[in-house]
Design an enzyme around this catalytic site. Structure first.
Site, PDB file in Angstrom:
ATOM      1  N   HIS A 140       0.854  -1.174   0.000  1.00  0.00           N
ATOM      2  CA  HIS A 140       0.000   0.000   0.000  1.00  0.00           C
ATOM      3  C   HIS A 140       0.899   1.235   0.000  1.00  0.00           C
ATOM      4  O   HIS A 140       2.074   1.173   0.377  1.00  0.00           O
ATOM      5  CB  HIS A 140      -0.893   0.041   1.242  1.00  0.00           C
ATOM      6  N   CYS A 146      -0.514   2.193  -4.445  1.00  0.00           N
ATOM      7  CA  CYS A 146      -1.346   3.364  -4.734  1.00  0.00           C
ATOM      8  C   CYS A 146      -0.556   4.642  -4.457  1.00  0.00           C
ATOM      9  O   CYS A 146       0.311   4.678  -3.573  1.00  0.00           O
ATOM     10  CB  CYS A 146      -2.600   3.346  -3.870  1.00  0.00           C
TER      11      CYS A 146
END
Length: 496
Positions: free
Chosen positions: A347, A388
C-alpha cells in the site's frame, strides 16, 4: 647479513616474540600470511579459516595465529614464517624479529639452499595472483568459481562476501579440495577451475603464472614430466576454446545470464500496527487492508526474473526497518553483479510506500539509498513500485513517512537509476484478488515478449500503454491519458 649468518639468526627467533610481531600486522597481512602458512595443511586451515572469519566480522586486534603455527610445526616454523613474511612484505614485523629488509631481499628471496622452498611454490603464485587482481576482478573470480565449488561440494557454503580478501576464499576451496596444491614440487596440483576462469576473463598473465608454476616445479623424469606436459596441452586447448564468442546478453537490460544481479522483492500482504510508542505517531491514519492477489505478482516476478538469470530474493510482510536492511544488504552484495532490481509491492500514498507495520518510507529516500553506494554508480539500478499513489483524504491528516537520513555520494545524484511506478501521483494502483495487479502482470508479459530485443525504456513504455487501456468494473483507470508515466533519471545506452 650473509646467507650462513641468516640461517643462524633464524634459529634464534623465540616464540614469545611472535605475540608482539603479530600486533604490528594489519588484518590484510594476517590473511595473506595465514594463506601462505596454512594453505597446505587442511586440518589446521579449517580452524584458521574460522578464526579469520571471526576476526573479519569483529575487528579483533589481538590474535594468536603465529603462536599456533609455531606450535604445530616446532622444527620448521621459523623458516616458513620468515619466507612468508618476505612474500607479503611485512617489513615492520621482520625488523621487530631482528632482520634487515635490504639483506633479506638480497639473500632470502632468491633461491638459497636451506632457506627457500618452505612455502609451497603454488601458494606463492596464488598469493601473487590475489595481489595483482583488482577488487572487481577478485569478486568476479569469487562469484564464478565459488558457484562451481558450491555445486561440486556438499556442506555449508562459506558465508563471507568481501572480495578484498580473496585469499580467504582460496583457503576455503583448498580445504574443500576444489583446488589442489600437490606436493612441494607441484606434482599432482590441480587449479583448473582458476585457470579456466582467468583465461575466460582475459587474465592471461595470471593464468600463465599458475600453469608455469606447475610446469616449472614438476620433476623432470617419467610420469610427473608426462603429467606436466598433459597439463600444458590441456591449457593450450582451453586457450583455443576461450576465443569462442562471448556469452549472449539479454537485449533489454544488457545483462549476462550468469551474473545478471539480485532481484529483491518486498511483498506486503498483511499489515499490523504493533509498534513502539515512540513511532506510533508515524502509523497510517487508518488500518491497512490485506492485499489479496499480491502473491500472484510475487510468484510471477520470481519466475520471469529467475529465467533472466537473476538471483531472486523474495520477502513477505517486512516492516519499514526491514525494508531498509534488505535493500542495503542487496546493495553491498551487488558490487560485482551486472545490475540490481528492487520491487516493493505494498500500500502507499503520494510519494510513499508502507512497511508491514503500517509505517511509510519516502520513495525518494529509497532511491537515495540505492544511489548512496559509490561502487554501484555505473550499474543499472531499478526501483519498481506497485502501490497506490493517491492523495490523503481531505478530512484525514496523513502522518509523515519515516525519515531515512541518507544522501547520495555521487555528484550526479541518481546515476543509472530508474524508477518505475505502477501509477502516477493522485491515482490508485488496481489489483485483482485472484489474478494479481495490472501493472506487474503487464510488466512480466512485456519482459517475456520483448526482453530479447527491446530496451528497458521501451519495455516500460509498452507496459504503460497496456495499463492505460485497462478499466475496472466501475470504469476505474490507473493513469491519466498520457503515453509515459514512469520516472526515468538516466537514459541507459541505446540498443546495439
Amino acid at each position: 647479513m650473509a646467507g650462513s649468518n641468516l640461517l643462524i639468526h633464524l634459529d634464534t627467533i623465540d616464540q614469545n616474540d611472535l605475540i608482539y610481531a603479530e600486533r604490528d600486522m594489519n588484518f590484510a597481512q594476517k590473511v595473506g600470511l595465514c594463506f601462505l602458512l596454512y594453505g597446505d595443511d587442511h586440518s589446521d586451515a579449517t580452524y584458521i579459516l574460522q578464526k579469520l572469519l571471526v576476526m573479519a566480522r569483529s575487528d579483533l586486534s589481538q590474535s594468536d595465529l603465529l603462536i599456533k603455527f609455531a606450535k604445530s610445526r616446532p622444527e620448521t616454523w621459523r623458516r616458513h614464517l620468515v619466507e612468508a613474511l618476505c612474500i607479503i612484505g611485512a617489513r615492520k614485523v621482520l625488523r621487530r624479529l631482528g632482520f634487515c629488509w635490504q639483506e633479506l631481499r638480497m639473500h632470502y628471496l632468491p633461491h638459497i639452499a636451506g632457506i627457500t622452498l618452505h612455502v609451497h611454490p603454488l601458494l606463492k603464485s596464488l598469493y601473487r595472483m590475489c595481489e595483482e587482481l583488482s577488487l572487481a576482478q577478485s569478486g568476479r573470480l569469487f562469484l564464478d568459481v565459488g558457484e562451481k565449488v558450491a555445486s561440486q561440494q556438499a556442506g555449508d557454503p562459506l558465508r563471507f562476501y568481501d572480495p578484498a580478501y580473496l585469499e580467504i576464499f582460496l583457503l576455503d576451496w583448498l580445504t574443500k579440495r576444489s583446488i589442489k596444491l600437490g606436493d612441494i614440487n607441484a606434482a599432482g596440483s590441480n587449479v583448473d577451475l582458476l585457470v579456466e576462469h582467468l583465461k575466460f576473463n582475459d587474465l592471461h598473465a595470471q593464468a600463465k603464472l599458475l600453469t608455469d608454476t606447475i610446469i616449472s616445479n614438476a620433476p623432470e623424469p617419467d610420469a610427473a614430466g608426462t603429467a606436466a606436459m598433459a597439463i600444458k596441452q590441456e591449457i593450450e586447448s582451453d586457450n583455443q576454446q576461450s576465443k569462442a564468442p562471448a556469452i549472449k546478453r539479454i537485449g533489454a537490460l544488457k545483462l549476462t545470464r550468469e551474473n545478471a544481479g539480485i532481484a529483491l522483492i518486498i511483498n506486503q500482504q498483511e499489515f499490523h500496527r504493533n509498534v513502539n510508542k515512540d513511532i506510533k505517531k508515524l502509523l497510517s491514519p487508518d488500518p491497512l487492508h490485506r492485499r489479496d492477489g499480491t502473491d500472484v505478482d510475487k510468484e510471477r516476478l520470481i519466475k520471469v526474473f529467475s529465467s533472466m538469470g537473476y538471483n531472486v530474493e523474495a520477502y513477505d510482510n517486512v516492516d519499514h526497518l526491514g525494508i531498509i536492511e534488505r535493500i542495503r544488504s542487496a546493495c553491498e552484495r551487488s558490487l560485482l553483479r551486472d545490475s540490481l532490481v528492487v520491487f516493493i509491492l505494498s500500500h502507499g500514498f503520494e510519494e510513499a510506500v508502507y512497511g508491514a507495520n503500517s509505517i511509510a518510507l519516502k520513495i525518494s529516500d529509497i532511491e537515495n539509498m540505492l544511489c548512496s553506494y559509490g561502487t554501484l554508480s555505473n550499474k543499472p539500478k531499478l526501483l519498481i513500485i506497485q502501490a497506490c499513489q493517491e492523495k490523503p483524504a481531505q478530512k484525514k491528516e496523513q502522518n509523515e513517512p519515516f525519515n531515512l537520513d541518507v544522501t547520495t555520494r555521487s555528484p550526479g545524484q541518481h546515476i543509472n537509476m530508474l524508477r518505475a511506478m505502477s501509477t502516477v501521483n493522485g491515482y490508485a494502483a488496481l489489483r485483482h484478488t485472484q489474478k494479481g495487479s495490472w501493472f506487474i502482470g503487464s510488466l512480466c508479459d512485456a519482459i517475456d515478449s520483448h526482453s530479447s530485443s527491446e530496451h528497458i525504456a521501451d519495455i516500460l513504455t509498452i507496459v504503460t500503454n497496456e495499463v492505460s487501456k485497462k478499466r475496472g468494473s466501475n470504469d476505474e483507470s490507473m493513469v491519466p491519458n498520457v503515453k509515459s508515466t514512469f520516472r526515468q533519471h538516466v537514459y541507459f545506452p541505446p540498443r546495439q
